[in-house]
Motif scaffolding. Structure first.
Motif, PDB file in Angstrom:
ATOM      1  N   CYS B 441       1.060  -0.888   0.009  1.00  0.00           N
ATOM      2  CA  CYS B 441      -0.038  -0.179   0.075  1.00  0.00           C
ATOM      3  C   CYS B 441       1.055   1.317   0.127  1.00  0.00           C
ATOM      4  CB  CYS B 441      -1.085   0.309   1.495  1.00  0.00           C
ATOM      5  SG  CYS B 441      -2.177  -0.340   1.554  1.00  0.00           S
ATOM      6  N   SER B 458       7.721   6.292   5.314  1.00  0.00           N
ATOM      7  CA  SER B 458       6.649   6.065   5.526  1.00  0.00           C
ATOM      8  C   SER B 458       6.957   5.894   7.302  1.00  0.00           C
ATOM      9  CB  SER B 458       6.071   5.765   5.358  1.00  0.00           C
ATOM     10  OG  SER B 458       4.942   5.202   5.163  1.00  0.00           O
ATOM     11  N   ILE B 460       3.936   5.500   8.712  1.00  0.00           N
ATOM     12  CA  ILE B 460       3.010   5.032   8.742  1.00  0.00           C
ATOM     13  C   ILE B 460       2.107   4.166   8.195  1.00  0.00           C
ATOM     14  CG2 ILE B 460       0.023   5.579   7.795  1.00  0.00           C
ATOM     15  CD1 ILE B 460       0.099   8.206   7.488  1.00  0.00           C
ATOM     16  N   GLY B 499      -7.445   0.079   7.822  1.00  0.00           N
ATOM     17  CA  GLY B 499      -7.205   1.677   7.634  1.00  0.00           C
ATOM     18  C   GLY B 499      -5.973   2.343   6.794  1.00  0.00           C
ATOM     19  N   TRP B 501      -4.582   1.175   3.944  1.00  0.00           N
ATOM     20  CA  TRP B 501      -5.436   0.793   2.942  1.00  0.00           C
ATOM     21  C   TRP B 501      -6.674   2.072   2.513  1.00  0.00           C
ATOM     22  CZ3 TRP B 501     -10.111   0.756   0.317  1.00  0.00           C
ATOM     23  CH2 TRP B 501     -10.183   0.969  -1.155  1.00  0.00           C
ATOM     24  N   LEU B 502      -7.031   2.880   3.355  1.00  0.00           N
ATOM     25  CA  LEU B 502      -7.675   3.359   3.530  1.00  0.00           C
ATOM     26  C   LEU B 502      -6.794   4.625   3.115  1.00  0.00           C
ATOM     27  CD1 LEU B 502     -10.937   3.417   5.355  1.00  0.00           C
ATOM     28  CD2 LEU B 502     -11.317   3.704   3.405  1.00  0.00           C
ATOM     29  N   ILE B 503      -5.961   5.381   3.985  1.00  0.00           N
ATOM     30  CA  ILE B 503      -5.330   6.528   3.988  1.00  0.00           C
ATOM     31  C   ILE B 503      -3.977   6.264   2.820  1.00  0.00           C
ATOM     32  CG2 ILE B 503      -6.088   6.706   6.161  1.00  0.00           C
ATOM     33  CD1 ILE B 503      -3.253   6.204   7.068  1.00  0.00           C
ATOM     34  N   SER B 504      -3.494   4.970   2.250  1.00  0.00           N
ATOM     35  CA  SER B 504      -2.192   5.030   1.826  1.00  0.00           C
ATOM     36  C   SER B 504      -2.207   5.388   0.493  1.00  0.00           C
ATOM     37  CB  SER B 504      -2.457   3.182   1.680  1.00  0.00           C
ATOM     38  OG  SER B 504      -3.442   2.641   0.125  1.00  0.00           O
ATOM     39  N   LYS B 506      -3.135   6.612  -3.111  1.00  0.00           N
ATOM     40  CA  LYS B 506      -3.323   5.625  -4.604  1.00  0.00           C
ATOM     41  C   LYS B 506      -3.236   6.873  -5.750  1.00  0.00           C
ATOM     42  CE  LYS B 506      -6.675   3.590  -1.623  1.00  0.00           C
ATOM     43  NZ  LYS B 506      -6.356   4.517  -0.315  1.00  0.00           N
TER      44      LYS B 506
END
Lengths: 251, 507
Positions: B441, B458, B460, B499, B501-504, B506
């Motif tokens: 991701c 990163s 995160i 989470g 996947w949502l904030i990675s 795109k």
């Protein structure tokens, strides 16, 4: 010599566009014919590399079409990549592999028959003067040698279209000549080469046709004589012709 | 006035470079993040003070005339911390030797190379001392708050430890250069640094496992054997411990001795530093011939070619192997515990989460190398293979390596208790797959040589990877205890993945 229009089309770009913060490539139309050595010239930031990266399938255009040997490269990228090779100015090879292993890796990615690929690899290593280093790891190689390994990788799968972005940058005279000879040999054998370069002498000596790009658009195209006629400078060098064309475009 | 080419001018230059390196490390090269990073550091410092309170508040009343047990405990903790500092310092010295950076400029300038390298060594020492002081500060502050200002003397001991660690790192690295040569020093120094960093912790854990069957390092330090064999309380060996406990004379002696050692090391080694750095720079142009089992090209599918390439590159890069060695080293105590447990037939609840956690961490590192650390991204992207298939092959390469490392442990577990083996296998697979997906991701384009800095690109991804591994480890521990509560940490791990996947980013 055949006129270009007698030949099949190797690469056709129509309305190709790519925008970052400003348009990098702006509705570009370009046609390169089979067995042609085509050189793309332009000032820094003109959109040359962006154009070629889109053709190689490394960037997705915002609009337009790319056809390589009749294959729609956006609809069927795998088929288009099968007959295409890409080489950038920064040789991207693996330090811990030998040239022989690197070529085996590339041949494997392109699904080339091992016997055929090996014969071709040995020929390329010989032509490029790499045979003595075939089983040495690339980590100790000079930039010129690395670039030759990368070029061998680009040619080992026998591509119909070879796309090169400043391939002679940083090469010494001997290495540059070897690379140029190999490329001319590929064109004589039926391959098509499209190359960007800042070395105008190379374009002058090698190219069948020259395209001049500025602001993401093709501003002039033709043989060296045709470009001279276009600028009205009959006997001038390519450098004068190029600078005049770019200055006219900027004005 | 600070005249050019003087020691103070050079020191100023080194400090500026050091500061910018540190800021770049903290902000991952994004200067606009400086404020966020500053806030995060303050929050982290506050958290560390609470953590330190929980750990050391009970020891604040330890007195100057302490018994042997206290001296052993304090000295053991100091040696443990010092071994980690030495590991860090060796890493820094090796990096300085092998970073070409401004070497040409320095050696071609009319400034004395000895002077420049002496300042550079002092910079390494300064960084070591600063790291030591920053890490120890919460603990010292809490002790001083609870037990009085005498604990502030510990700052001096910590600074002295940083100085001695740098002196020892310089001596060890130079000794390696002279004995094994520039070509092998980088690898061996990395391995030695990793082993030193882990050896003391692991040694104590192994001793504890053999003596009492548990993994706590303090068990070994407080054992009867250790107390019986410790030097007499008046021995100079305990001076650092006495200094920590507030003995001013001991503190002065420790600080004076440590900094004298550092000055001697710098004076001894700065003259040859340039010579060693030049030898290190020449390593990249040495020829390494590679033997092959087969002289001919082999028939392999593109995914297999990609997997093979990943494994070959890793196998031929001892530096990268040494970077991941720490994680494998930490598996040694659990493996020993497994052996002890195997003999006594105890529960596996302690062992399984450690193995699962290690699998997650190792998979994260390998996934970064395989997915982000691709040295020829254009070549692979321009190959006639769908992008999904390329990524799939790289993930398979990572999971294959994880299977190779962890299969023996799972096999031994399964032989003794099939259920425990099954839980461990599932936990390892889940943690490794999750860490790999997190790296997928947050994939970037980087050189493999940037592996050491991967965690700064990163944060995160780094934290998500750690928390995911912890959650899977917790789930595996509860599953090994045969409770359905194992579902809760598993759900947390899945939520972390969601989470991420949502904030990675795109593309």
């Amino acid at each position: 010599m055949h006129s270009p229009v007698d030949r099949p089309i190797a690469l056709a770009l129509r309305g190709l566009s790519k925008r970052y913060e400003r348009p990098a490539v702006d509705a570009l139309d370009l046609t390169v014919y089979a067995s042609e050595f085509y050189t793309l010239l332009g000032p820094n930031g003109a959109g040359k590399t962006t154009t070629l990266r889109m053709v190689a399938g490394l960037l997705r255009p915002d609009a337009g079409s790319i056809h390589i040997d009749g294959i729609d490269a956006l609809a069927d990228p795998v088929a288009a990549k099968q007959i295409t090779a890409w080489l950038s100015d920064e040789p991207m090879i693996y330090d811990k592999l030998t040239p022989f292993e690197y070529l085996e890796f590339v041949a494997g990615l392109w699904r080339i028959e091992p016997g055929v690929a090996e014969t071709r690899a040995r020929e390329l290593l010989g032509w490029l003067g790499l045979a003595p280093h075939a089983h040495e790891r690339c980590e100790g190689f000079s930039k010129g040698t690395r670039q030759k390994v990368a070029l061998a990788g680009a040619l080992v799968h026998d591509p119909k279209l070879i796309i090169l972005d400043e391939p002679l940058t940083g090469l010494d005279a001997g290495s540059a000549r070897q690379v140029k000879n190999v490329l001319l040999e590929r064109v004589r054998a039926g391959g098509t080469v499209i190359m960007t370069t800042h070395i105008l002498e190379v374009a002058e000596r090698m190219a069948d046709r020259i395209g001049v790009i500025a602001g993401g658009r093709l501003i002039a195209e033709g043989t060296l004589d045709e470009l001279r006629r276009q600028t009205g400078k009959g006997a001038s060098s390519l450098e004068d012709t190029f600078l005049t064309l770019v200055a006219e475009q900027a004005a | 006035m600070n005249s050019p080419a003087t020691l103070s001018w050079l020191a100023g230059h080194e400090m500026r470079l050091g500061w910018r390196d540190w800021v770049a490390l903290m902000t991952a090269g994004h200067r606009h993040r400086a404020r966020t990073v500053a806030i995060a550091l303050v929050v982290f410092a506050v958290f560390m003070h609470f953590f330190a309170y929980w750990i050391v508040a009970g020891y604040a009343d330890a007195m100057l005339a302490s018994d042997t047990a206290t001296l052993v405990g304090v000295t053991g903790t100091l040696i443990l911390s010092w071994s980690l500092l030495l590991s860090q310092a060796m890493e820094a010295v090796t990096r300085t030797f092998y970073a070409r950076a401004d070497l040409d400029l320095i050696l071609s300038s009319p400034v004395s190379a000895r002077k420049v390298f002496a300042v550079r060594m002092a910079r390494i020492a300064g960084a070591s001392v600063m790291i030591a002081v920053l890490l120890a500060a919460p603990f010292i502050n809490v002790l001083a708050l609870r037990g009085g200002a005498r604990w502030l003397d510990a700052y001096g001991v910590v600074a002295a430890m940083g100085a001695v660690a740098t002196a020892a790192a310089l001596a060890l690295t130079v000794a390696l250069f002279r004995t094994v040569g520039a070509k092998r020093t980088r690898l061996i120094a990395q391995i030695v640094a990793a082993v030193i960093g882990a050896a003391f912790v692991i040694g104590l854990q192994i001793a504890a496992i053999f003596s009492s069957g548990n993994i706590s390092r303090f068990t070994a330090l407080q054992s009867q054997w250790m107390l019986a064999h410790a030097p007499d309380a008046s021995s100079a060996f305990w001076w650092p411990a006495h200094a920590v406990l507030g003995d001013a004379r001991a503190l002065m002696a420790v600080v004076a001795f440590s900094f004298a050692l550092l000055v001697i090391a710098i004076a001894l080694f700065s003259g040859r530093f340039g010579e060693h750095a030049l030898a290190a720079a020449g390593v990249s142009s040495t020829v390494v011939r590679q033997r092959r089992w087969s002289a001919a090209f082999r028939r392999r599918s593109p995914p297999r070619v990609l997997r093979q390439k990943e494994w070959t590159l890793l196998a031929r890069d001892p530096w990268l192997i040494s970077q991941t060695l720490m994680q494998i080293l930490y598996l040694l105590p659990p493996a020993l515990l497994l052996w002890v447990t195997f003999r006594h037939g105890d529960s596996y609840v302690v062992l399984i989460p450690v193995v699962v956690m290690a699998a997650g961490q190792l998979a994260g590192g390998l996934a970064w190398l395989s997915i982000s650390g691709e040295d020829a991204p254009d070549l692979v992207a321009s190959a006639p293979i769908p992008t999904g298939r390329i990524l799939q092959a790289k993930i398979e390469a990572v999971l294959g390596m994880i299977a190779l490392v962890f299969a023996p442990i799972v096999a031994v577990l399964a032989l003794d208790a099939l259920f425990a083996g099954l839980v461990a296998a599932l936990g390892i697979m889940a943690a490794a797959a999750a860490a790999t997906l997190i790296q997928l991701c947050f994939r970037t384009q980087a050189k493999r040589s940037q592996f050491r800095r991967r965690q700064t690109s990163s944060r995160i991804a780094t934290f998500a990877e750690a928390f995911s591994s912890i959650a899977w480890a917790g789930s595996a521990a509860l599953a090994a205890g045969e409770t359905w509560h194992a579902l809760f940490p598993a759900l947390v791990a899945l939520a972390i993945l969601g989470g991420v996947w949502l904030i990675s980013p795109k593309s």
